[in-house]
Scaffold this active site. Structure first.
Site, PDB file in Angstrom:
ATOM      1  N   THR A  28      -3.609   6.276  13.882  1.00 50.79           N
ATOM      2  CA  THR A  28      -4.066   6.448  15.265  1.00 50.79           C
ATOM      3  C   THR A  28      -3.826   5.179  16.076  1.00 50.79           C
ATOM      4  OG1 THR A  28      -6.238   5.857  14.436  1.00 50.79           O
ATOM      5  CG2 THR A  28      -5.847   8.201  14.829  1.00 50.79           C
ATOM      6  N   ASP A  29      -3.659   4.036  15.392  1.00 52.43           N
ATOM      7  CA  ASP A  29      -3.654   2.770  16.149  1.00 52.43           C
ATOM      8  C   ASP A  29      -2.404   2.601  17.005  1.00 52.43           C
ATOM      9  OD1 ASP A  29      -2.003   2.170  13.933  1.00 52.43           O
ATOM     10  OD2 ASP A  29      -2.872   0.178  13.614  1.00 52.43           O
ATOM     11  N   SER A  60       2.856 -20.027  -2.487  1.00 51.36           N
ATOM     12  CA  SER A  60       1.849 -18.982  -2.681  1.00 51.36           C
ATOM     13  C   SER A  60       1.568 -18.785  -4.166  1.00 51.36           C
ATOM     14  CB  SER A  60       2.332 -17.655  -2.090  1.00 51.36           C
ATOM     15  OG  SER A  60       1.467 -16.611  -2.512  1.00 51.36           O
ATOM     16  N   SER A 114      -0.924  -2.619  -1.355  1.00 51.18           N
ATOM     17  CA  SER A 114      -1.834  -1.568  -1.823  1.00 51.18           C
ATOM     18  C   SER A 114      -2.608  -0.921  -0.691  1.00 51.18           C
ATOM     19  CB  SER A 114      -2.820  -2.144  -2.848  1.00 51.18           C
ATOM     20  OG  SER A 114      -2.135  -2.514  -4.012  1.00 51.18           O
ATOM     21  N   GLY A 115      -2.151  -1.124   0.539  1.00 50.83           N
ATOM     22  CA  GLY A 115      -2.806  -0.479   1.681  1.00 50.83           C
ATOM     23  C   GLY A 115      -4.079  -1.180   2.115  1.00 50.83           C
ATOM     24  N   SER A 119      -0.943  -8.411   4.212  1.00 55.06           N
ATOM     25  CA  SER A 119      -0.085  -9.087   5.196  1.00 55.06           C
ATOM     26  C   SER A 119      -0.908  -9.624   6.363  1.00 55.06           C
ATOM     27  CB  SER A 119       1.037  -8.164   5.680  1.00 55.06           C
ATOM     28  OG  SER A 119       0.527  -7.012   6.313  1.00 55.06           O
ATOM     29  N   GLU A 151       4.666  -9.025  12.583  1.00 55.32           N
ATOM     30  CA  GLU A 151       5.204  -7.859  11.865  1.00 55.32           C
ATOM     31  C   GLU A 151       6.141  -7.030  12.753  1.00 55.32           C
ATOM     32  OE1 GLU A 151       2.984  -6.095   8.867  1.00 55.32           O
ATOM     33  OE2 GLU A 151       1.374  -7.584   8.920  1.00 55.32           O
ATOM     34  N   ASP A 163      -4.765  -3.544  11.555  1.00 55.12           N
ATOM     35  CA  ASP A 163      -4.896  -4.447  10.413  1.00 55.12           C
ATOM     36  C   ASP A 163      -5.326  -5.847  10.841  1.00 55.12           C
ATOM     37  OD1 ASP A 163      -3.967  -2.268   9.103  1.00 55.12           O
ATOM     38  OD2 ASP A 163      -2.077  -3.166   8.432  1.00 55.12           O
TER      39      ASP A 163
HETATM   40  P1  ADP Z   1      -0.152  -4.640   2.705  1.00 47.90           P
HETATM   41  O1  ADP Z   1      -0.376  -5.405   3.958  1.00 47.90           O
HETATM   42  O2  ADP Z   1      -0.675  -3.248   2.776  1.00 47.90           O
HETATM   43  O3  ADP Z   1      -0.637  -5.339   1.481  1.00 47.90           O
HETATM   44  P2  ADP Z   1       2.595  -5.083   3.463  1.00 47.90           P
HETATM   45  O4  ADP Z   1       3.884  -4.547   2.965  1.00 47.90           O
HETATM   46  O5  ADP Z   1       2.246  -4.891   4.889  1.00 47.90           O
HETATM   47  O6  ADP Z   1       1.437  -4.493   2.523  1.00 47.90           O
HETATM   48  O7  ADP Z   1       2.519  -6.635   3.180  1.00 47.90           O
HETATM   49  C1  ADP Z   1       2.737  -7.118   1.875  1.00 47.90           C
HETATM   50  C2  ADP Z   1       3.640  -8.322   1.941  1.00 47.90           C
HETATM   51  O8  ADP Z   1       2.954  -9.424   2.594  1.00 47.90           O
HETATM   52  C3  ADP Z   1       3.996  -8.870   0.581  1.00 47.90           C
HETATM   53  O9  ADP Z   1       5.100  -8.174   0.026  1.00 47.90           O
HETATM   54  C4  ADP Z   1       4.310 -10.313   0.880  1.00 47.90           C
HETATM   55  O10 ADP Z   1       5.617 -10.424   1.429  1.00 47.90           O
HETATM   56  C5  ADP Z   1       3.322 -10.633   1.999  1.00 47.90           C
HETATM   57  N1  ADP Z   1       2.100 -11.262   1.455  1.00 47.90           N
HETATM   58  C6  ADP Z   1       0.849 -10.789   1.570  1.00 47.90           C
HETATM   59  N2  ADP Z   1      -0.040 -11.605   0.969  1.00 47.90           N
HETATM   60  C7  ADP Z   1       0.659 -12.617   0.459  1.00 47.90           C
HETATM   61  C8  ADP Z   1       0.318 -13.793  -0.289  1.00 47.90           C
HETATM   62  N3  ADP Z   1      -0.941 -14.063  -0.636  1.00 47.90           N
HETATM   63  N4  ADP Z   1       1.323 -14.617  -0.647  1.00 47.90           N
HETATM   64  C9  ADP Z   1       2.591 -14.365  -0.299  1.00 47.90           C
HETATM   65  N5  ADP Z   1       2.970 -13.286   0.404  1.00 47.90           N
HETATM   66  C10 ADP Z   1       2.023 -12.410   0.779  1.00 47.90           C
HETATM   67 MG    MG Z   2       0.445  -4.939   5.831  1.00 43.70          MG
END
Ligand code: ADP
Ligand code: MG
Length: 360
Positions: A28-29, A60, A114-115, A119, A151, A163
């Site tokens: 919805t966002d 990281s 994992s949703g 990110s 993003e 988010d």
């Molecule tokens: P979600 O936000 O649902 O977990 P996304 O595909 O939107 O999935 O974002 C995941 C991506 O964000 C990862 O594949 C990585 O590139 C980046 N990311 C998120 N957290 C970290 C972290 N702690 N260290 C490095 N990269 C991260």
């Molecule tokens: Mg994300």
């Protein structure tokens, strides 16, 4: 590796942000509608030390075998790797006065993909550390808006604002009722007798991947055919017009219109501590995502079917963008830990899956 092992000095700034689980209000966002996320007790933490030059070095703990990645401010270029989220933020924050580089260390307990918005948790945590280090003038809403641009404009994932607003503003004891058009929000306390269960299905999603962008585009086409700016502008009383759209735009619009109404109903139910009604709305939302928006997948449907009949569960649904990720259940607080254990054990046994409990 610790910060001093990585960079031979100590950090002087720090930022944190939680992951989020969306209770209801999915897809919805980016249609100007309503969402209802809460923070989860899993967080991303960034430690940082400013530099005198324009070099950025970042490491990281999620990717421990990779040495700190380096680039220069102003030289941000998409690489198709995790560092894009960092590069994207420094690229966006140039407009906020970010002039100097830094060394940074990231650590997180939010699972990636994992949703649960790892990110946005990263963008907000890093944004807070940079705000702290360089005295940038940004409030938490501005930071969320900047994080989203990382993003949409740098990584290339056409997401809405939920988010980043959730990771920036939500807490774990209430749900953030957000109007994504005006960015006005209020906090809805979670009833004391309730608890959220979050289970990672073990199937990761890919946001930037095609289907999400296709859904977004389908919603825009449906809005144009209905002569409204965004699907937010279609009320529940106008479902006849929605049903008259061609397939699959009728389904897509029906999901968004009914989902917006369900968010409003869920807010009322939670305010009245009516967990049965809120649980029913969770189940209706899942059915709508499965049948109308078509963003669920068979293993998640199986998990939801199993979980909904477990003792103490009021309702359960796919949470996040879909095509994998996690489910969220609304449960009786005194039964939630046991219910979560039973769901995961039975599901993994039955479906040879690798689901795991993330909350509680
Ligand atoms: P979600 O936000 O649902 O977990 P996304 O595909 O939107 O999935 O974002 C995941 C991506 O964000 C990862 O594949 C990585 O590139 C980046 N990311 C998120 N957290 C970290 C972290 N702690 N260290 C490095 N990269 C991260
Ligand atoms: Mg994300």
């Amino acid at each position: 590796m610790t910060f001093s092992e990585l960079y031979r000095r100590s950090p002087s700034a720090h930022g944190e942000a939680p992951g989020r689980v969306n209770l209801i209000g999915e897809h919805t966002d980016y249609n100007g509608g309503f969402v209802l996320p809460a923070a989860i007790p899993r967080r991303t933490i960034v430690d940082l030390a400013p530099r005198d030059d324009r070099l950025v070095r970042v490491w990281s703990a999620q990717f421990p075998d990779i040495d700190p990645i380096e680039y220069r401010l102003g030289d941000e270029r998409r690489r198709g790797a995790w560092v894009d989220y960092v590069q994207g933020l420094t690229w966006v924050l140039a407009a906020e006065g970010l002039r100097a580089g830094f060394d940074a260390r990231i650590e997180s307990t939010v699972p990636l993909g994992s949703g649960l918005s790892s990110s946005a948790a990263l963008e907000i945590a890093l944004g807070r550390a940079l705000r702290d280090a360089f005295q940038l003038q940004m409030d938490d809403v501005t930071l969320a808006v900047r994080g989203r641009r990382v993003e949409t404009d740098f990584v290339g994932a056409p997401i809405g604002i939920m988010d980043q607003m959730a990771c920036s503003l939500a807490d774990t004891t209430s749900a953030l009722f957000l109007d994504t058009r005006s960015l006005t929000y209020s906090r809805v306390p979670l009833p004391p007798a309730s608890a959220l269960i979050v289970i990672d299905s073990g199937v990761t999603h890919r946001h930037a991947g095609g289907e999400y962008a296709v859904r977004r585009e389908e919603c825009a086409r449906a809005a144009a055919l209905l002569h409204v700016k965004e699907l937010r502008d279609v009320s529940g009383e106008e479902l006849d017009r929605v049903n008259g759209l061609p397939e699959p735009l009728n389904r897509r619009a029906r999901h968004v219109v009914t989902e917006n109404a369900r968010v409003l109903e869920t807010v009322r139910a939670l305010e009245a501590c009516d967990l049965s009604t809120a649980g029913r709305l969770f189940l209706e939302s899942h059915a709508s995502m499965r049948d109308d928006f078509q963003v669920s997948i068979a293993p998640i449907d199986a998990l939801v079917e199993l979980a909904r009949h477990v003792e103490g569960v009021y309702g359960v649904r796919l949470t996040g963008g879909g095509f994998g990720g996690s489910v969220v259940a609304l449960a009786d607080r005194s039964k939630s830990a046991e219910a979560a254990r039973v769901i995961v054990e039975s599901h993994n046994l039955k479906s040879r899956a690798s689901a795991r409990v993330l909350v509680p």
